[in-house]
Scaffold this motif. Structure first.
Motif, PDB file in Angstrom:
ATOM      1  N   VAL A  46      16.793  46.449   9.031  1.00 33.89           N
ATOM      2  CA  VAL A  46      15.711  45.793   9.764  1.00 33.89           C
ATOM      3  C   VAL A  46      15.338  46.648  10.979  1.00 33.89           C
ATOM      4  N   ILE A  47      14.090  46.511  11.402  1.00 32.81           N
ATOM      5  CA  ILE A  47      13.603  47.183  12.603  1.00 32.81           C
ATOM      6  C   ILE A  47      13.062  46.116  13.556  1.00 32.81           C
ATOM      7  N   LEU A  48      13.536  46.151  14.809  1.00 33.89           N
ATOM      8  CA  LEU A  48      12.971  45.321  15.870  1.00 33.89           C
ATOM      9  C   LEU A  48      12.023  46.216  16.644  1.00 33.89           C
ATOM     10  N   LEU A  49      10.767  45.846  16.684  1.00 29.35           N
ATOM     11  CA  LEU A  49       9.718  46.724  17.198  1.00 29.35           C
ATOM     12  C   LEU A  49       8.952  46.070  18.334  1.00 29.35           C
ATOM     13  N   GLU A  50       9.025  46.689  19.508  1.00 28.62           N
ATOM     14  CA  GLU A  50       8.247  46.232  20.665  1.00 28.62           C
ATOM     15  C   GLU A  50       6.760  46.441  20.370  1.00 28.62           C
ATOM     16  N   VAL A  51       5.958  45.443  20.652  1.00 24.89           N
ATOM     17  CA  VAL A  51       4.525  45.515  20.380  1.00 24.89           C
ATOM     18  C   VAL A  51       3.798  46.339  21.438  1.00 24.89           C
ATOM     19  N   LEU A  52       4.130  46.106  22.708  1.00 26.59           N
ATOM     20  CA  LEU A  52       3.399  46.739  23.806  1.00 26.59           C
ATOM     21  C   LEU A  52       4.111  48.007  24.268  1.00 26.59           C
ATOM     22  N   MET A  53       3.651  49.147  23.769  1.00 26.60           N
ATOM     23  CA  MET A  53       4.202  50.443  24.172  1.00 26.60           C
ATOM     24  C   MET A  53       3.047  51.396  24.428  1.00 26.60           C
ATOM     25  N   PRO A  54       3.248  52.347  25.352  1.00 26.42           N
ATOM     26  CA  PRO A  54       2.201  53.339  25.599  1.00 26.42           C
ATOM     27  C   PRO A  54       2.174  54.383  24.482  1.00 26.42           C
ATOM     28  N   VAL A  55       1.157  55.165  24.439  1.00 23.43           N
ATOM     29  CA  VAL A  55       0.946  56.254  23.477  1.00 23.43           C
ATOM     30  C   VAL A  55       0.722  55.699  22.075  1.00 23.43           C
ATOM     31  N   MET A  56       1.749  55.126  21.463  1.00 18.92           N
ATOM     32  CA  MET A  56       1.619  54.525  20.135  1.00 18.92           C
ATOM     33  C   MET A  56       2.182  53.104  20.225  1.00 18.92           C
ATOM     34  N   ASP A  57       1.317  52.102  20.119  1.00 19.11           N
ATOM     35  CA  ASP A  57       1.807  50.729  20.244  1.00 19.11           C
ATOM     36  C   ASP A  57       2.511  50.282  18.956  1.00 19.11           C
ATOM     37  N   GLY A  58       3.141  49.115  19.030  1.00 15.98           N
ATOM     38  CA  GLY A  58       3.909  48.604  17.904  1.00 15.98           C
ATOM     39  C   GLY A  58       3.087  48.409  16.639  1.00 15.98           C
ATOM     40  N   CYS A  59       1.822  48.037  16.789  1.00 22.24           N
ATOM     41  CA  CYS A  59       0.967  47.851  15.605  1.00 22.24           C
ATOM     42  C   CYS A  59       0.750  49.174  14.875  1.00 22.24           C
ATOM     43  N   GLU A  60       0.538  50.233  15.646  1.00 14.40           N
ATOM     44  CA  GLU A  60       0.361  51.560  15.039  1.00 14.40           C
ATOM     45  C   GLU A  60       1.647  52.023  14.363  1.00 14.40           C
ATOM     46  N   VAL A  61       2.779  51.789  15.009  1.00 12.70           N
ATOM     47  CA  VAL A  61       4.065  52.162  14.426  1.00 12.70           C
ATOM     48  C   VAL A  61       4.289  51.402  13.126  1.00 12.70           C
ATOM     49  N   CYS A  62       4.032  50.106  13.146  1.00 15.54           N
ATOM     50  CA  CYS A  62       4.212  49.283  11.949  1.00 15.54           C
ATOM     51  C   CYS A  62       3.322  49.766  10.809  1.00 15.54           C
ATOM     52  N   THR A  63       2.095  50.114  11.114  1.00 19.18           N
ATOM     53  CA  THR A  63       1.180  50.633  10.096  1.00 19.18           C
ATOM     54  C   THR A  63       1.735  51.908   9.475  1.00 19.18           C
ATOM     55  N   LEU A  64       2.246  52.816  10.299  1.00 17.87           N
ATOM     56  CA  LEU A  64       2.820  54.059   9.781  1.00 17.87           C
ATOM     57  C   LEU A  64       4.060  53.787   8.932  1.00 17.87           C
ATOM     58  N   LEU A  65       4.885  52.839   9.366  1.00 15.47           N
ATOM     59  CA  LEU A  65       6.068  52.486   8.581  1.00 15.47           C
ATOM     60  C   LEU A  65       5.676  51.926   7.213  1.00 15.47           C
ATOM     61  N   LYS A  66       4.698  51.040   7.200  1.00 12.92           N
ATOM     62  CA  LYS A  66       4.305  50.382   5.950  1.00 12.92           C
ATOM     63  C   LYS A  66       3.492  51.296   5.037  1.00 12.92           C
ATOM     64  N   ASP A  67       2.921  52.360   5.583  1.00  9.36           N
ATOM     65  CA  ASP A  67       2.202  53.342   4.769  1.00  9.36           C
ATOM     66  C   ASP A  67       3.132  54.392   4.168  1.00  9.36           C
ATOM     67  N   ASP A  68       4.375  54.423   4.606  1.00 10.12           N
ATOM     68  CA  ASP A  68       5.345  55.412   4.149  1.00 10.12           C
ATOM     69  C   ASP A  68       6.164  54.829   2.995  1.00 10.12           C
ATOM     70  N   ALA A  69       6.112  55.458   1.832  1.00 12.93           N
ATOM     71  CA  ALA A  69       6.804  54.948   0.643  1.00 12.93           C
ATOM     72  C   ALA A  69       8.308  54.793   0.863  1.00 12.93           C
ATOM     73  N   GLN A  70       8.896  55.649   1.666  1.00 18.31           N
ATOM     74  CA  GLN A  70      10.335  55.602   1.930  1.00 18.31           C
ATOM     75  C   GLN A  70      10.706  54.445   2.863  1.00 18.31           C
ATOM     76  N   LEU A  71       9.791  54.041   3.720  1.00 15.21           N
ATOM     77  CA  LEU A  71      10.102  53.077   4.772  1.00 15.21           C
ATOM     78  C   LEU A  71       9.465  51.709   4.599  1.00 15.21           C
ATOM     79  N   ARG A  72       8.517  51.574   3.716  1.00 15.37           N
ATOM     80  CA  ARG A  72       7.695  50.359   3.659  1.00 15.37           C
ATOM     81  C   ARG A  72       8.448  49.068   3.357  1.00 15.37           C
ATOM     82  N   ASP A  73       9.612  49.172   2.715  1.00 11.44           N
ATOM     83  CA  ASP A  73      10.341  47.955   2.355  1.00 11.44           C
ATOM     84  C   ASP A  73      11.302  47.463   3.438  1.00 11.44           C
ATOM     85  N   ILE A  74      11.396  48.192   4.535  1.00  7.30           N
ATOM     86  CA  ILE A  74      12.263  47.759   5.633  1.00  7.30           C
ATOM     87  C   ILE A  74      11.555  46.629   6.383  1.00  7.30           C
TER      88      ILE A  74
END
Length: 90
Positions: A54-82
């Motif tokens: 599991v990943i606990l992800l802060e939503v409010l972060m500078p540079v790359m916010d949590g929504c952007e990070v989540c999108t990248l995780l879910k777009d990655d075939a290796q990581l999308r099921d976490i």
């Protein structure tokens, strides 16, 4: 019976939050390994290196916010099921 070690990644730009969440997880969930990352980029790199439960992800972060990070995780075939739990200390 084989012991199963669970792995959690906490991504948060606030060092105090990382320390607090790591301590809380250690206290509540015996046998869990907690990785921490202070940015979305570092978190994604750690996720690629370590099989996570599991990943606990802060939503409010500078540079790359949590929504952007989540999108990248879910777009990655290796990581999308976490599972990703979005949190905020706001």
């Amino acid at each position: 019976m084989k012991d199963i070690t669970r792995k959690i990644l906490v991504i948060d730009d606030n060092r105090d939050n990382l320390i607090t969440l790591k301590a809380l997880i250690a206290d509540l969930f015996r046998g869990y390994i907690t990785y921490t990352a202070a940015s979305g980029t570092a978190g994604i790199e750690l996720a690629r290196k370590h099989p996570l439960d599991v990943i606990l992800l802060e939503v409010l972060m500078p540079v790359m916010d949590g929504c952007e990070v989540c999108t990248l995780l879910k777009d990655d075939a290796q990581l999308r099921d976490i599972p990703v739990v979005c949190v905020t200390s706001l």
